[in-house]
Design a protein around this motif. Sequence first.
Motif, PDB file in Angstrom:
ATOM      1  N   GLU A 270       0.823  -1.206   0.000  1.00 33.16           N
ATOM      2  CA  GLU A 270       0.000   0.000   0.000  1.00 33.16           C
ATOM      3  C   GLU A 270       0.863   1.264   0.000  1.00 33.16           C
ATOM      4  O   GLU A 270       0.556   2.226  -0.706  1.00 33.16           O
ATOM      5  N   SER A 271       1.934   1.264   0.785  1.00 34.43           N
ATOM      6  CA  SER A 271       2.792   2.453   0.820  1.00 34.43           C
ATOM      7  C   SER A 271       3.516   2.641  -0.513  1.00 34.43           C
ATOM      8  O   SER A 271       3.728   3.771  -0.962  1.00 34.43           O
ATOM      9  N   ARG A 272       3.881   1.549  -1.176  1.00 34.92           N
ATOM     10  CA  ARG A 272       4.524   1.656  -2.506  1.00 34.92           C
ATOM     11  C   ARG A 272       3.542   2.209  -3.544  1.00 34.92           C
ATOM     12  O   ARG A 272       3.890   3.069  -4.353  1.00 34.92           O
ATOM     13  N   VAL A 273       2.295   1.726  -3.503  1.00 33.82           N
ATOM     14  CA  VAL A 273       1.274   2.233  -4.428  1.00 33.82           C
ATOM     15  C   VAL A 273       1.019   3.716  -4.155  1.00 33.82           C
ATOM     16  O   VAL A 273       0.929   4.525  -5.091  1.00 33.82           O
ATOM     17  N   ALA A 274       0.922   4.098  -2.890  1.00 26.46           N
ATOM     18  CA  ALA A 274       0.686   5.500  -2.529  1.00 26.46           C
ATOM     19  C   ALA A 274       1.816   6.391  -3.042  1.00 26.46           C
ATOM     20  O   ALA A 274       1.572   7.499  -3.548  1.00 26.46           O
ATOM     21  N   GLU A 275       3.045   5.929  -2.937  1.00 28.07           N
ATOM     22  CA  GLU A 275       4.193   6.703  -3.418  1.00 28.07           C
ATOM     23  C   GLU A 275       4.155   6.842  -4.938  1.00 28.07           C
ATOM     24  O   GLU A 275       4.442   7.918  -5.482  1.00 28.07           O
ATOM     25  N   GLN A 276       3.790   5.770  -5.655  1.00 22.79           N
ATOM     26  CA  GLN A 276       3.664   5.841  -7.115  1.00 22.79           C
ATOM     27  C   GLN A 276       2.603   6.863  -7.514  1.00 22.79           C
ATOM     28  O   GLN A 276       2.795   7.632  -8.456  1.00 22.79           O
ATOM     29  N   VAL A 277       1.496   6.863  -6.788  1.00 18.59           N
ATOM     30  CA  VAL A 277       0.418   7.815  -7.073  1.00 18.59           C
ATOM     31  C   VAL A 277       0.908   9.239  -6.839  1.00 18.59           C
ATOM     32  O   VAL A 277       0.675  10.143  -7.649  1.00 18.59           O
ATOM     33  N   ARG A 278       1.603   9.453  -5.732  1.00 18.21           N
ATOM     34  CA  ARG A 278       2.086  10.790  -5.390  1.00 18.21           C
ATOM     35  C   ARG A 278       3.011  11.339  -6.476  1.00 18.21           C
ATOM     36  O   ARG A 278       2.960  12.514  -6.827  1.00 18.21           O
ATOM     37  N   ARG A 279       3.862  10.489  -7.052  1.00 21.64           N
ATOM     38  CA  ARG A 279       4.815  10.920  -8.076  1.00 21.64           C
ATOM     39  C   ARG A 279       4.217  10.918  -9.484  1.00 21.64           C
ATOM     40  O   ARG A 279       4.819  11.454 -10.400  1.00 21.64           O
ATOM     41  N   GLY A 280       3.054  10.310  -9.662  1.00 24.75           N
ATOM     42  CA  GLY A 280       2.464  10.175 -10.994  1.00 24.75           C
ATOM     43  C   GLY A 280       1.703  11.401 -11.436  1.00 24.75           C
ATOM     44  O   GLY A 280       1.613  12.406 -10.718  1.00 24.75           O
ATOM     45  N   PRO A 281       1.126  11.321 -12.649  1.00 24.26           N
ATOM     46  CA  PRO A 281       0.332  12.446 -13.172  1.00 24.26           C
ATOM     47  C   PRO A 281      -0.845  12.746 -12.249  1.00 24.26           C
ATOM     48  O   PRO A 281      -1.582  11.856 -11.855  1.00 24.26           O
ATOM     49  N   GLY A 282      -0.987  14.018 -11.909  1.00 25.58           N
ATOM     50  CA  GLY A 282      -2.090  14.423 -11.025  1.00 25.58           C
ATOM     51  C   GLY A 282      -1.858  14.096  -9.568  1.00 25.58           C
ATOM     52  O   GLY A 282      -2.725  14.343  -8.731  1.00 25.58           O
ATOM     53  N   GLY A 283      -0.692  13.555  -9.230  1.00 27.09           N
ATOM     54  CA  GLY A 283      -0.413  13.147  -7.852  1.00 27.09           C
ATOM     55  C   GLY A 283      -0.520  14.262  -6.837  1.00 27.09           C
ATOM     56  O   GLY A 283      -0.831  14.024  -5.670  1.00 27.09           O
ATOM     57  N   ALA A 284      -0.278  15.489  -7.266  1.00 26.65           N
ATOM     58  CA  ALA A 284      -0.391  16.636  -6.355  1.00 26.65           C
ATOM     59  C   ALA A 284      -1.840  16.868  -5.929  1.00 26.65           C
ATOM     60  O   ALA A 284      -2.102  17.580  -4.964  1.00 26.65           O
ATOM     61  N   HIS A 285      -2.781  16.252  -6.640  1.00 19.34           N
ATOM     62  CA  HIS A 285      -4.204  16.457  -6.363  1.00 19.34           C
ATOM     63  C   HIS A 285      -4.855  15.210  -5.760  1.00 19.34           C
ATOM     64  O   HIS A 285      -6.074  15.093  -5.751  1.00 19.34           O
ATOM     65  N   VAL A 286      -4.011  14.290  -5.294  1.00 18.08           N
ATOM     66  CA  VAL A 286      -4.488  13.050  -4.683  1.00 18.08           C
ATOM     67  C   VAL A 286      -3.892  12.945  -3.282  1.00 18.08           C
ATOM     68  O   VAL A 286      -2.696  13.130  -3.098  1.00 18.08           O
ATOM     69  N   LEU A 287      -4.741  12.645  -2.314  1.00 14.57           N
ATOM     70  CA  LEU A 287      -4.284  12.425  -0.944  1.00 14.57           C
ATOM     71  C   LEU A 287      -4.600  10.980  -0.575  1.00 14.57           C
ATOM     72  O   LEU A 287      -5.764  10.588  -0.572  1.00 14.57           O
ATOM     73  N   VAL A 288      -3.553  10.205  -0.302  1.00 23.36           N
ATOM     74  CA  VAL A 288      -3.732   8.815   0.110  1.00 23.36           C
ATOM     75  C   VAL A 288      -3.440   8.750   1.600  1.00 23.36           C
ATOM     76  O   VAL A 288      -2.341   9.091   2.041  1.00 23.36           O
ATOM     77  N   LEU A 289      -4.425   8.328   2.367  1.00 21.69           N
ATOM     78  CA  LEU A 289      -4.281   8.165   3.814  1.00 21.69           C
ATOM     79  C   LEU A 289      -4.563   6.717   4.171  1.00 21.69           C
ATOM     80  O   LEU A 289      -5.269   6.020   3.445  1.00 21.69           O
ATOM     81  N   GLY A 290      -4.052   6.294   5.298  1.00 25.84           N
ATOM     82  CA  GLY A 290      -4.304   4.930   5.713  1.00 25.84           C
ATOM     83  C   GLY A 290      -4.182   4.771   7.209  1.00 25.84           C
ATOM     84  O   GLY A 290      -3.977   5.726   7.940  1.00 25.84           O
TER      85      GLY A 290
END
Length: 171
Positions: A130-150
Amino acid sequence: GMHLVVLEDRHGRTRSFPLGAGFWVEGRPVVLVAPRPASAGTGPRRTASGSLAVEQQRARVARASRIWVEGRHDAELVERVWGDDLRVEGVVVEMLDGVDNLQAVLTDFRPGPRRRAGVLVDHLVPGSKESRVAEQVRRGPGGAHVLVLGHPYVDVWQAVRPERLGLERWP
């Protein structure tokens, strides 16, 4: 449901008893009863999350932003606690059916300044998938507009302590 009273002795041990007769206060028998819910005229109504309820207002038309949760039980918990608040704000909660689907869902969604995404995942701890997926999302397109919490639990319901439901431990 049955209402229980949980009593703790001087050694920190607890026991649960049903409400009713059989209790003593200052040497006199008493009957314990559940508190009555506040009547509608005694003050503002609160939602399950504790916020002030907005009365006489229909749910707002859904906004572009979304909240995703991993599974059905997570969606049920979010609805039960924050559902009233989210409807007033026009926020839609959707299921991911597992964090493995997050990247594809966000690719279709295309997060941006006016299309933000929030994601609640289970067991978001360092080194986990989950933390690896969250990091990929953060660095990916639009990642600045996504907040992943857990949270550090296998399932969000594990955050509920059994004694809050009158149980000594989970069955």
